[in-house]
Design a protein around this motif. Structure first.
Motif, short mmCIF file in Angstrom:
data_model
loop_
_atom_site.label_atom_id
_atom_site.label_comp_id
_atom_site.label_asym_id
_atom_site.label_seq_id
_atom_site.Cartn_x
_atom_site.Cartn_y
_atom_site.Cartn_z
N HIS A 187 0.84 -1.20 0.00
CA HIS A 187 0.00 0.00 0.00
C HIS A 187 0.87 1.25 0.00
O HIS A 187 0.66 2.18 -0.78
N CYS A 249 -9.60 4.04 3.05
CA CYS A 249 -8.15 4.16 2.99
C CYS A 249 -7.76 5.51 3.59
O CYS A 249 -8.31 6.54 3.20
N VAL A 251 -5.26 7.25 3.09
CA VAL A 251 -4.56 8.11 2.13
C VAL A 251 -5.55 8.78 1.17
O VAL A 251 -5.50 9.98 0.95
N CYS A 252 -6.45 7.99 0.58
CA CYS A 252 -7.30 8.52 -0.50
C CYS A 252 -8.80 8.44 -0.21
O CYS A 252 -9.60 9.02 -0.94
N CYS A 269 -5.90 -1.15 -1.30
CA CYS A 269 -6.74 -0.04 -1.72
C CYS A 269 -6.69 0.06 -3.24
O CYS A 269 -5.62 0.27 -3.80
N CYS A 272 -5.19 3.49 -4.62
CA CYS A 272 -3.74 3.65 -4.38
C CYS A 272 -2.91 2.60 -5.11
O CYS A 272 -1.76 2.86 -5.46
ZN LIG Z 1 -6.02 4.59 -1.04
#
Ligand SMILES: [Zn+2]
Length: 289
Positions: A187, A249, A251-252, A269, A272
């Motif tokens: 990831h 996720c 991050v996103c 994810c 990602c």
């Molecule tokens: Zn993500």
């Protein structure tokens, strides 16, 4: 399953609390856990614990030249205990596999540690050997995941037509990474778990190498200094995708997805790691057919 960061943190904890003390007794409660018979477990009694280290996911306790090597497997753990009971444990009852008694420091209660294993599938393994390399799983280990520079890491993956997920967790290729941290590493590197190890561009290789180092050292730093009893909970707290199916996720914001296998699963994810496309989950598609 305890991986490199957890086992390294346990070794560090034991270096601080147990090394330098005498092993007074070792109680075996799970007979199937011990994989060797010479030297016997009783050989450890009366000897000083002189070192604690790690080989991949194996914990190695040097007891004056006799090594007590432990593989915690899927659900094993080490619990530090103050005031250990002196009555021998009843074999085959509960999660206790092995208990190590240490000579108390002056004015202190006897302490030591328990190796335990939850669940019915027992995989925790204990070896008493004169050299750690006598343990087959250690003899087969590839280089340690934290000891490779980017160049050596690239050379290791060259020519491997295997998927990244399987390559990272193959202990004979790279030692120390298991199911949880391979999900996290892939990831962080924004790579599909199904991508072939020999199909990485130079940029992807550098990203993957950096992700191995950052993921493992980050996890290790979070755990060092924690009491052995609480290390396990800390692993969950730092995870981005592993064991987080259906959650966003970090991050996103995309939904973390899962691919299931016979006895394990991986999480990732799509945004990602796989260009937004969900990976085929063979078990799921079989059910839907
Ligand atoms: Zn993500």
């Amino acid at each position: 399953m305890p991986e490199l960061p957890e086992v390294e943190a346990l070794a560090e904890f034991l270096r601080e609390h147990a090394v330098g003390r005498i092993v007074t007794r070792v109680d075996l409660a799970a007979v199937q856990a011990i994989k060797t018979f010479d030297p016997p477990l009783t050989a450890l009694a009366g000897l000083e614990l002189t070192g604690a280290s790690r080989h991949g996911k194996f914990l190695d306790l040097d007891v004056s030249g006799v090594h007590l090597v432990v593989h915690l497997a899927r659900a094993g753990w080490l619990h530090w205990r103050e005031n250990l009971p002196t009555t021998p444990p009843k074999p085959g009852k509960g999660p206790l596999a092995l208990r190590v008694h240490l000579e108390p420091a002056e004015g202190e209660l006897p302490s030591g540690f328990d190796l335990t294993e939850q669940g019915t599938r027992k995989g925790l393994a204990v070896y008493v050997v004169r050299s750690p390399s006598e343990v087959p799983g250690i003899a087969r280990l590839g280089p340690d995941a934290l000891e490779l520079d980017a160049e050596a890491f690239g050379a290791l993956l060259t020519g491997r037509h295997t998927q990244l997920k399987g390559t990272l967790t193959d202990q004979t290729v790279l030692a120390g990474i298991g199911n949880a941290y391979s999900d996290e590493i892939l990831h962080a590197a924004r790579l599909s778990p199904f991508k072939s190890a020999d199909k990485l561009t130079d940029d992807e290789l550098l990203r993957l190498h950096a992700a191995v180092r950052e993921t493992l050292t980050g996890a290790l730093e979070r755990q060092l200094g924690q009491r052995a009893a609480t290390l396990k909970g800390e692993k969950r707290a730092g995870l981005q995708v592993h064991a987080r199916t259906g959650l966003p996720c970090p991050v996103c914001g995309d939904t973390v997805r899962e691919v299931s296998f016979a006895d394990t699963s991986l999480q990732y994810c799509p945004t990602c790691q796989t260009g937004g496309k969900p990976l085929a989950d063979r078990r799921m598609s079989k059910l839907l057919r």
